[in-house]
Design a protein around this motif. Structure first.
Motif, PDB file in Angstrom:
ATOM      1  N   GLU A  66       0.835  -1.190   0.000  1.00 43.92           N
ATOM      2  CA  GLU A  66       0.000   0.000   0.000  1.00 43.92           C
ATOM      3  C   GLU A  66       0.877   1.249   0.000  1.00 43.92           C
ATOM      4  OE1 GLU A  66      -3.571   2.005   2.715  1.00 43.92           O
ATOM      5  OE2 GLU A  66      -2.748   0.030   3.215  1.00 43.92           O
ATOM      6  N   GLY A  67       0.519   2.207  -0.858  1.00 44.50           N
ATOM      7  CA  GLY A  67       1.222   3.484  -0.871  1.00 44.50           C
ATOM      8  C   GLY A  67       2.343   3.607  -1.878  1.00 44.50           C
ATOM      9  N   VAL A  68       2.627   2.533  -2.648  1.00 46.13           N
ATOM     10  CA  VAL A  68       3.669   2.624  -3.678  1.00 46.13           C
ATOM     11  C   VAL A  68       3.054   2.336  -5.041  1.00 46.13           C
ATOM     12  CG1 VAL A  68       5.535   2.029  -2.107  1.00 46.13           C
ATOM     13  CG2 VAL A  68       4.375   0.219  -3.363  1.00 46.13           C
TER      14      VAL A  68
ATOM     15  N   ALA B  73      11.401  10.163  -1.529  1.00 57.67           N
ATOM     16  CA  ALA B  73      11.305  10.166  -0.077  1.00 57.67           C
ATOM     17  C   ALA B  73      10.230   9.168   0.329  1.00 57.67           C
ATOM     18  CB  ALA B  73      10.987  11.567   0.444  1.00 57.67           C
ATOM     19  N   PHE B  74      10.245   8.788   1.595  1.00 55.64           N
ATOM     20  CA  PHE B  74       9.376   7.711   2.071  1.00 55.64           C
ATOM     21  C   PHE B  74       8.749   8.137   3.400  1.00 55.64           C
ATOM     22  CE2 PHE B  74      13.042   6.274  -0.224  1.00 55.64           C
ATOM     23  CZ  PHE B  74      12.530   5.428  -1.188  1.00 55.64           C
ATOM     24  N   ARG B  75       7.443   7.950   3.480  1.00 53.27           N
ATOM     25  CA  ARG B  75       6.748   8.454   4.664  1.00 53.27           C
ATOM     26  C   ARG B  75       5.463   7.670   4.866  1.00 53.27           C
ATOM     27  NH1 ARG B  75       5.638  14.613   3.994  1.00 53.27           N
ATOM     28  NH2 ARG B  75       7.828  14.430   3.425  1.00 53.27           N
ATOM     29  N   TYR B  76       5.125   7.422   6.120  1.00 60.21           N
ATOM     30  CA  TYR B  76       3.891   6.709   6.447  1.00 60.21           C
ATOM     31  C   TYR B  76       3.144   7.502   7.505  1.00 60.21           C
ATOM     32  CZ  TYR B  76       0.749   3.217   8.456  1.00 60.21           C
ATOM     33  OH  TYR B  76      -0.363   2.561   8.925  1.00 60.21           O
ATOM     34  N   ASP B  77       1.844   7.766   7.258  1.00 55.15           N
ATOM     35  CA  ASP B  77       1.082   8.463   8.295  1.00 55.15           C
ATOM     36  C   ASP B  77      -0.107   7.658   8.800  1.00 55.15           C
ATOM     37  OD1 ASP B  77      -0.930   8.737   6.428  1.00 55.15           O
ATOM     38  OD2 ASP B  77      -0.595  10.864   6.080  1.00 55.15           O
ATOM     39  N   GLY B  78      -0.332   6.468   8.213  1.00 62.91           N
ATOM     40  CA  GLY B  78      -1.351   5.576   8.744  1.00 62.91           C
ATOM     41  C   GLY B  78      -2.776   6.037   8.551  1.00 62.91           C
ATOM     42  N   SER B  79      -2.992   7.022   7.673  1.00 65.31           N
ATOM     43  CA  SER B  79      -4.353   7.535   7.486  1.00 65.31           C
ATOM     44  C   SER B  79      -4.892   7.138   6.128  1.00 65.31           C
ATOM     45  CB  SER B  79      -4.366   9.061   7.610  1.00 65.31           C
ATOM     46  OG  SER B  79      -3.715   9.659   6.510  1.00 65.31           O
ATOM     47  N   ALA B  80      -6.211   7.137   6.012  1.00 65.97           N
ATOM     48  CA  ALA B  80      -6.852   6.786   4.747  1.00 65.97           C
ATOM     49  C   ALA B  80      -6.580   7.816   3.676  1.00 65.97           C
ATOM     50  CB  ALA B  80      -8.360   6.633   4.955  1.00 65.97           C
TER      51      ALA B  80
ATOM     52  N   SER C 245       3.215   6.468  -0.019  1.00 62.18           N
ATOM     53  CA  SER C 245       4.272   6.286   0.976  1.00 62.18           C
ATOM     54  C   SER C 245       5.649   6.482   0.358  1.00 62.18           C
ATOM     55  CB  SER C 245       4.181   4.897   1.595  1.00 62.18           C
ATOM     56  OG  SER C 245       2.952   4.732   2.269  1.00 62.18           O
ATOM     57  N   GLU C 246       5.727   6.406  -0.956  1.00 72.16           N
ATOM     58  CA  GLU C 246       6.960   6.690  -1.695  1.00 72.16           C
ATOM     59  C   GLU C 246       6.621   7.741  -2.735  1.00 72.16           C
ATOM     60  OE1 GLU C 246      10.298   4.415  -4.492  1.00 72.16           O
ATOM     61  OE2 GLU C 246       8.305   3.550  -4.212  1.00 72.16           O
ATOM     62  N   PHE C 247       7.377   8.816  -2.751  1.00 70.91           N
ATOM     63  CA  PHE C 247       7.051   9.900  -3.670  1.00 70.91           C
ATOM     64  C   PHE C 247       8.325  10.625  -4.077  1.00 70.91           C
ATOM     65  CE2 PHE C 247       6.414  10.906   0.744  1.00 70.91           C
ATOM     66  CZ  PHE C 247       7.182  12.049   0.953  1.00 70.91           C
ATOM     67  N   THR C 248       8.304  11.179  -5.267  1.00 70.10           N
ATOM     68  CA  THR C 248       9.457  11.909  -5.790  1.00 70.10           C
ATOM     69  C   THR C 248       9.275  13.389  -5.537  1.00 70.10           C
ATOM     70  OG1 THR C 248       9.653  10.252  -7.536  1.00 70.10           O
ATOM     71  CG2 THR C 248      10.926  12.279  -7.804  1.00 70.10           C
TER      72      THR C 248
END
Length: 417
Positions: A10-12, A108-115, A120-123
């Motif tokens: 999820e998120g990639v 960069a990579f980041r997780y915030d656990g929200s809908a 989670s991975e973005f340029t």
């Protein structure tokens, strides 16, 4: 049971060829803009020691990081942003002249656990101007951002600019405690002036200042906003913040960029991280900001050198999404011709390499077919031409309009395709 090997976490995101070419084209245009304005590329590791982020001094909360261990048991973290890594480099390794103008295009990579978390991975494509605390430096970063977004193909967008010191000064005058400071900051974000007034009533402070605090959610728009916020009762901190913001705005207007810039005194980002002007960029058909940044004069001091700094990060996936939704043309590399590699592979290879050396994009075609037969396949791929190596030592270009012979000696000297 779900077989995970067929899926991405999820998120990639996977970028297929057309999408990847468009994304890279957008990134290259922005990177070229940075270079044209004197910004030099820098690259930092995709992961760092967790200690870099653990004290929360950067713009990313430590709990949003992806963490793991190295073989010695040290905690590592995928970088949550690029700026904190650059601050480490500037504080520990950089010995060049100042100001330093640095740029990057990196993940960069980041997780915030929200809908609401889209990725989670973005340029990010960004710039940092380090060692210059002037209004001109603030205006330069914003103006380069405008130029980069225009180069990427966006036409309708807006950069909102604010000043965190204005709110900090008002909070200081009212005497807000730490809890109410954060509570009102959140209420300003939600544009809840009624609740702000209820909190402010607890304090024995000047009524005009408390009213100004209540009006902050609605202090946005053109230069008139600055006049509405001015008061002889402002303390030196808030007054200086307004003066700083006004100077930055005037510089941007002098550059002819007023159509892209708006003032928003109610925009409050990470108040522990930012120390002055802040900004966010928006465009239509995208529900999130496409860029954000500001002045962060205390971050590099955590790594041993007190250096002022201002920067911005542009989300290239969000810019790309905006371009697609707004139906903007994205110039991507195209295949100029298919090279039929049969029956004489060596001769065909020499012709193909000569064409590539002249700047053409050539795709090899291995089926045993004539140029005319290969043309229908090429056209099904969106390629307009086919090249064949002829038995007499020449080459031919096949198009729907007919066949022409290439003078091999002229490849690289004139347009032959």
């Amino acid at each position: 049971m779900l077989n995970l090997k067929y899926h991405t976490p999820e998120g990639v995101t996977d970028y297929l060829p057309d999408e990847c070419e468009a994304k890279r084209a957008v990134e290259e245009k922005m990177a070229q803009t940075f270079s044209q304005n004197g910004y030099r590329p820098v690259q930092t590791p995709a992961f760092e020691y967790y200690d870099l982020y653990a004290d929360g001094s950067g713009d990313i909360s430590p709990e949003k990081l992806y963490k793991f261990f190295d073989t010695q048991g040290h905690i590592l973290a995928l970088r949550g942003d690029i700026t904190t890594s650059i601050a480490r480099v500037m504080g520990t390794k950089y010995n060049g002249s100042l100001p330093a103008r640095l740029c990057y295009v990196a993940d960069a990579f980041r997780y915030d656990g929200s809908a609401s978390s889209l990725s989670s991975e973005f340029t990010q494509a960004g710039i940092e101007l380090i060692g210059d605390g002037s209004c001109e430096a603030d205006a330069e970063v914003i103006s380069v951002t405008v130029a980069a977004l225009l180069a990427a193909g966006l036409e309708e967008f807006q950069i909102d600019i604010g000043q965190v010191e204005f709110f900090k000064g008002l909070a200081e005058q009212v005497g807000l405690d730490a809890d109410d400071f954060e509570r009102i900051r959140t209420l300003i974000d939600f544009k809840d002036s009624v609740s702000i007034a209820q909190v402010a009533q607890k304090y024995d402070a000047d009524e005009e200042i408390k009213q100004l605090l209540c009006r902050m959610p609605y202090l946005f728009g053109s230069a008139e906003v600055l006049e509405q916020a001015k008061s002889p009762k402002l303390n030196a901190r808030s007054a200086a913040a307004l003066e700083n913001l006004e100077q930055v705005y005037r510089l941007l207007c002098a550059c002819g960029l007023e159509r892209y810039v708006s003032i928003d005194l109610g925009m409050l980002q990470n108040l522990d991280y930012y120390t002055g002007v802040i900004f966010k960029g928006f465009t239509y058909d995208v529900g999130f900001s496409v860029c954000g940044g500001g002045r962060y004069d205390t971050l590099i001091g955590n790594f041993g050198k007190d250096l002022s700094a201002v920067g911005i990060a542009i989300s290239t996936p969000r810019v790309l999404s905006a371009l697609v939704r707004q139906k903007k043309q994205i110039d991507t590399p195209r295949i100029d011709a298919l090279m039929v590699m049969q029956p004489d592979f060596a001769a065909a290879y020499r012709v193909a390499q000569a064409l590539r050396g002249a700047g053409y994009n050539i795709e090899n075609y291995y089926a045993d077919a004539s140029g005319e037969a290969a043309l229908s396949f090429a056209q099904s791929r969106g390629v307009e031409a086919v090249v064949t190596a002829e038995p007499d030592g020449t080459a031919a270009v096949w198009r729907a309009s007919g066949k022409k012979t290439i003078d091999l000696a002229m490849i690289g000297k004139e347009a032959v395709l």
